[in-house]
Design an enzyme around this catalytic site. Structure first.
Site, PDB file in Angstrom:
ATOM      1  N   ARG A   1      33.439  48.646  28.969  1.00 52.72           N
ATOM      2  CA  ARG A   1      33.593  48.358  30.399  1.00 52.72           C
ATOM      3  C   ARG A   1      35.070  48.305  30.787  1.00 52.72           C
ATOM      4  NH1 ARG A   1      36.349  45.053  33.577  1.00 52.72           N
ATOM      5  NH2 ARG A   1      35.984  43.328  32.152  1.00 52.72           N
ATOM      6  N   ASP A   2      35.793  47.304  30.315  1.00 52.32           N
ATOM      7  CA  ASP A   2      37.202  47.171  30.709  1.00 52.32           C
ATOM      8  C   ASP A   2      37.993  48.352  30.166  1.00 52.32           C
ATOM      9  OD1 ASP A   2      39.521  46.047  31.734  1.00 52.32           O
ATOM     10  OD2 ASP A   2      39.167  44.075  30.881  1.00 52.32           O
TER      11      ASP A   2
ATOM     12  N   HIS B   1      40.762  36.057  27.997  1.00 50.57           N
ATOM     13  CA  HIS B   1      40.695  37.509  28.208  1.00 50.57           C
ATOM     14  C   HIS B   1      42.135  37.989  28.399  1.00 50.57           C
ATOM     15  CE1 HIS B   1      38.637  41.134  30.096  1.00 50.57           C
ATOM     16  NE2 HIS B   1      39.840  41.251  30.661  1.00 50.57           N
TER      17      HIS B   1
ATOM     18  N   HIS C   1      45.094  40.779  28.288  1.00 48.12           N
ATOM     19  CA  HIS C   1      45.601  42.144  28.178  1.00 48.12           C
ATOM     20  C   HIS C   1      46.935  42.054  27.428  1.00 48.12           C
ATOM     21  CE1 HIS C   1      42.682  44.414  30.692  1.00 48.12           C
ATOM     22  NE2 HIS C   1      42.383  43.188  31.074  1.00 48.12           N
TER      23      HIS C   1
ATOM     24  N   CYS D   1      43.066  47.696  34.322  1.00 48.28           N
ATOM     25  CA  CYS D   1      42.310  47.501  35.545  1.00 48.28           C
ATOM     26  C   CYS D   1      42.805  48.510  36.566  1.00 48.28           C
ATOM     27  CB  CYS D   1      42.488  46.081  36.086  1.00 48.28           C
ATOM     28  SG  CYS D   1      41.634  45.870  37.664  1.00 48.28           S
TER      29      CYS D   1
ATOM     30  N   ASN E   1      43.352  45.760  26.734  1.00 54.11           N
ATOM     31  CA  ASN E   1      43.080  44.402  26.265  1.00 54.11           C
ATOM     32  C   ASN E   1      43.610  44.224  24.844  1.00 54.11           C
ATOM     33  OD1 ASN E   1      40.638  45.252  28.090  1.00 54.11           O
ATOM     34  ND2 ASN E   1      40.725  43.030  28.129  1.00 54.11           N
TER      35      ASN E   1
HETATM   36  P1  HMG Z   1      33.157  47.023  50.114  1.00 50.48           P
HETATM   37  O1  HMG Z   1      33.629  48.366  50.519  1.00 50.48           O
HETATM   38  O2  HMG Z   1      33.748  45.829  50.813  1.00 50.48           O
HETATM   39  O3  HMG Z   1      31.565  46.965  50.157  1.00 50.48           O
HETATM   40  O4  HMG Z   1      33.417  46.900  48.558  1.00 50.48           O
HETATM   41  P2  HMG Z   1      30.580  46.545  51.332  1.00 50.48           P
HETATM   42  O5  HMG Z   1      29.860  45.322  50.908  1.00 50.48           O
HETATM   43  O6  HMG Z   1      31.299  46.542  52.649  1.00 50.48           O
HETATM   44  O7  HMG Z   1      29.538  47.774  51.343  1.00 50.48           O
HETATM   45  C1  HMG Z   1      29.954  49.086  51.736  1.00 50.48           C
HETATM   46  C2  HMG Z   1      28.955  50.107  51.211  1.00 50.48           C
HETATM   47  O8  HMG Z   1      29.011  50.134  49.784  1.00 50.48           O
HETATM   48  C3  HMG Z   1      27.502  49.824  51.566  1.00 50.48           C
HETATM   49  O9  HMG Z   1      26.872  51.094  51.721  1.00 50.48           O
HETATM   50  C4  HMG Z   1      26.953  49.162  50.332  1.00 50.48           C
HETATM   51  O10 HMG Z   1      25.559  49.307  50.153  1.00 50.48           O
HETATM   52  C5  HMG Z   1      27.703  49.887  49.259  1.00 50.48           C
HETATM   53  P3  HMG Z   1      26.512  51.665  53.183  1.00 50.48           P
HETATM   54  O11 HMG Z   1      25.615  50.611  53.783  1.00 50.48           O
HETATM   55  O12 HMG Z   1      27.838  51.783  53.880  1.00 50.48           O
HETATM   56  O13 HMG Z   1      25.857  52.964  52.864  1.00 50.48           O
HETATM   57  N1  HMG Z   1      27.843  49.036  48.070  1.00 50.48           N
HETATM   58  C6  HMG Z   1      27.445  49.358  46.815  1.00 50.48           C
HETATM   59  N2  HMG Z   1      26.902  50.458  46.297  1.00 50.48           N
HETATM   60  C7  HMG Z   1      26.600  50.444  44.986  1.00 50.48           C
HETATM   61  N3  HMG Z   1      26.843  49.372  44.176  1.00 50.48           N
HETATM   62  C8  HMG Z   1      27.407  48.269  44.660  1.00 50.48           C
HETATM   63  C9  HMG Z   1      27.741  48.242  46.038  1.00 50.48           C
HETATM   64  N4  HMG Z   1      28.310  47.297  46.819  1.00 50.48           N
HETATM   65  C10 HMG Z   1      28.370  47.792  48.039  1.00 50.48           C
HETATM   66  N5  HMG Z   1      27.649  47.219  43.848  1.00 50.48           N
HETATM   67  C11 HMG Z   1      32.922  45.915  46.422  1.00 50.48           C
HETATM   68  C12 HMG Z   1      33.175  45.668  47.899  1.00 50.48           C
HETATM   69  C13 HMG Z   1      32.896  44.575  45.728  1.00 50.48           C
HETATM   70  C14 HMG Z   1      31.597  46.626  46.264  1.00 50.48           C
HETATM   71  C15 HMG Z   1      34.050  46.824  45.864  1.00 50.48           C
HETATM   72  O14 HMG Z   1      35.261  46.208  46.169  1.00 50.48           O
HETATM   73  C16 HMG Z   1      33.963  47.033  44.371  1.00 50.48           C
HETATM   74  O15 HMG Z   1      33.038  47.682  43.878  1.00 50.48           O
HETATM   75  N6  HMG Z   1      34.949  46.520  43.618  1.00 50.48           N
HETATM   76  C17 HMG Z   1      34.940  46.619  42.159  1.00 50.48           C
HETATM   77  C18 HMG Z   1      36.331  46.758  41.611  1.00 50.48           C
HETATM   78  C19 HMG Z   1      36.285  46.772  40.095  1.00 50.48           C
HETATM   79  O16 HMG Z   1      35.268  47.105  39.500  1.00 50.48           O
HETATM   80  N7  HMG Z   1      37.419  46.422  39.452  1.00 50.48           N
HETATM   81  C20 HMG Z   1      37.511  46.375  38.012  1.00 50.48           C
HETATM   82  C21 HMG Z   1      36.724  45.255  37.415  1.00 50.48           C
HETATM   83  S1  HMG Z   1      37.573  43.692  37.513  1.00 50.48           S
HETATM   84  C22 HMG Z   1      38.562  43.662  36.104  1.00 50.48           C
HETATM   85  O17 HMG Z   1      38.697  44.631  35.431  1.00 50.48           O
HETATM   86  C23 HMG Z   1      39.211  42.347  35.693  1.00 50.48           C
HETATM   87  C24 HMG Z   1      38.552  41.716  34.468  1.00 50.48           C
HETATM   88  O18 HMG Z   1      38.606  42.580  33.345  1.00 50.48           O
HETATM   89  C25 HMG Z   1      39.252  40.388  34.116  1.00 50.48           C
HETATM   90  C26 HMG Z   1      40.774  40.501  34.016  1.00 50.48           C
HETATM   91  O19 HMG Z   1      41.295  41.375  33.291  1.00 50.48           O
HETATM   92  O20 HMG Z   1      41.423  39.701  34.670  1.00 50.48           O
HETATM   93  C27 HMG Z   1      37.063  41.400  34.728  1.00 50.48           C
HETATM   94 MG    MG Z   2      40.335  42.853  32.064  1.00 55.32          MG
END
Ligand code: HMG
Ligand code: MG
Length: 327
Positions: free
Chosen positions: A24-25, A221, A223, A254, A263
């Site tokens: 995933r990450d 966690h 990096h 990320c 990581n």
């Molecule tokens: P948004 O654009 O604000 O979404 O994104 P929304 O709620 O306004 O919805 C817009 C449209 O997207 C809608 O469709 C929803 O149905 C659709 P429409 O009605 O316009 O046709 N939609 C989706 N479709 C499929 N799957 C979904 C989904 N959600 C909405 N889940 C959102 C908000 C949270 C979805 C977006 O910002 C997002 O997906 N962000 C993810 C970013 C990400 O994955 N980052 C990496 C992971 S975090 C990380 O790596 C850190 C970590 O490792 C810890 C660390 O290192 O610190 C965990």
């Molecule tokens: Mg991470």
């Protein structure tokens, strides 16, 4: 292949649970799209190497993280893995109810939500304020619990933020406590951009303890941007943490925090833990073979020091042998 000399040290846990985040990450940050068959085989090999928790994919918006847009295709390919490896856990990342619907439809048995300790990262990663993101998670955690699915809570930018700089301890603890109050069973403290040093880790864990959150509920966690991840992990273990996130071969980053690199490499972690006499259940030889195989799929060498040191001494790839389940 060499193994570390085992010399235990006092004040450390007897066993560490490794939360493997490579699929995933690690893969969310790859510039090229990794075929779903390769992802499934990666996860199967990690399980065969003894990893008991493997974060498989994300049900985030596919346009936000195209690298993991094949979550629906991947999940059926993992069916059967938990039969072959009893006790194997395959959590998936879920940001909102739409993501939860998708995850439950594909029989996810554990999920993780991901909050931010800073406003800028919340906006960039989740398109909301940090508080709004918590409200977005509330029904997710509740509905997941109702379906018998536990939720891990991630908190990002706990030790520094590329836009906001240092992050006050109280701010981190405040968001962490709120995530746990939503019903998360575990809180993983993210050094998203790899800037922490060990004294900071000890201080943050002490602050959580003062706020009534014991180390048993926490994971770390790290990096490895500045090469501090292993030192930070040892500091966390000394503070009582026994769940550590790591990524096979040091994959990762990320896409919404450009200064994030991979990581902590799982192999580097396992080398240290085994040298300290701490059990992990992981077969280091098999894990190194897996990361060497994955590096070939990605077309570049693993940044893990342990993989680099040990890969040459492998005479055969045990993950290619008949006893390794195919995905
Ligand atoms: P948004 O654009 O604000 O979404 O994104 P929304 O709620 O306004 O919805 C817009 C449209 O997207 C809608 O469709 C929803 O149905 C659709 P429409 O009605 O316009 O046709 N939609 C989706 N479709 C499929 N799957 C979904 C989904 N959600 C909405 N889940 C959102 C908000 C949270 C979805 C977006 O910002 C997002 O997906 N962000 C993810 C970013 C990400 O994955 N980052 C990496 C992971 S975090 C990380 O790596 C850190 C970590 O490792 C810890 C660390 O290192 O610190 C965990
Ligand atoms: Mg991470």
């Amino acid at each position: 292949m060499g193994l570390p000399s085992v010399v235990p040290d006092s004040g450390l846990p007897g066993r560490v649970s490794i939360h493997e985040v490579g699929p995933r990450d690690g893969l969310q940050n790859e510039s090229s799209l990794v075929p779903v068959t390769v992802k499934a085989e990666f996860i199967a090999r990690l399980a065969a190497a003894g990893l008991e928790r493997v974060e498989a994919t994300s049900f985030v918006h596919p346009k936000w993280v195209p690298q993991l847009a094949d979550a629906e295709e991947l999940m059926p390919r993992l069916a059967g893995l938990t039969d072959r490896h009893p006790g194997l856990r395959l959590p998936v990342l879920v940001p909102n109810e739409r993501g939860l619907d998708r995850a439950l439809a594909h029989h996810a048995t554990e999920i993780a939500v991901f909050a931010s300790a800073t406003e800028t990262f919340a906006r960039r990663n989740l398109n909301r304020s940090a508080a709004e993101a918590l409200e977005m998670f509330r029904p997710v955690v509740e509905r997941a619990a109702g379906a018998g699915v536990p939720t891990r809570g991630y908190l990002s930018m706990c030790f520094g933020d590329p836009w906001e700089g240092p992050v006050p301890l109280d701010q981190v603890v405040g968001f962490g406590v709120r995530l746990l109050e939503l019903g998360c069973t575990e809180l993983s403290l993210g050094d998203t951009i790899g800037v922490a040093t060990p004294g900071q880790v000890t201080a943050l864990l002490a602050a959580f303890d003062r706020a009534g959150v014991p180390a048993e509920r926490l994971a770390v966690h790290f990096h490895d941007t500045y090469g501090q991840a292993l030192a930070n992990t040892l500091a966390a273990l000394r503070s009582g943490v026994s769940t550590v996130d790591a990524s096979a071969g040091g994959l990762g980053g990320c896409p919404y925090a450009k200064s994030a690199t991979g990581n902590l490499a799982t192999e580097d972690l396992v080398w240290m833990l085994h040298g300290l006499g701490i059990e992990t259940g992981v077969d280091l030889r098999s894990l190194v073979a897996t990361s060497t195989w994955m590096a070939r799929q990605l077309g570049r060498p693993s940044p893990s020091r342990a993989v680099q040191a040990l890969a040459g001494s492998l005479t055969a790839d045990p993950a290619d042998s008949a006893d390794t389940p195919s995905a």
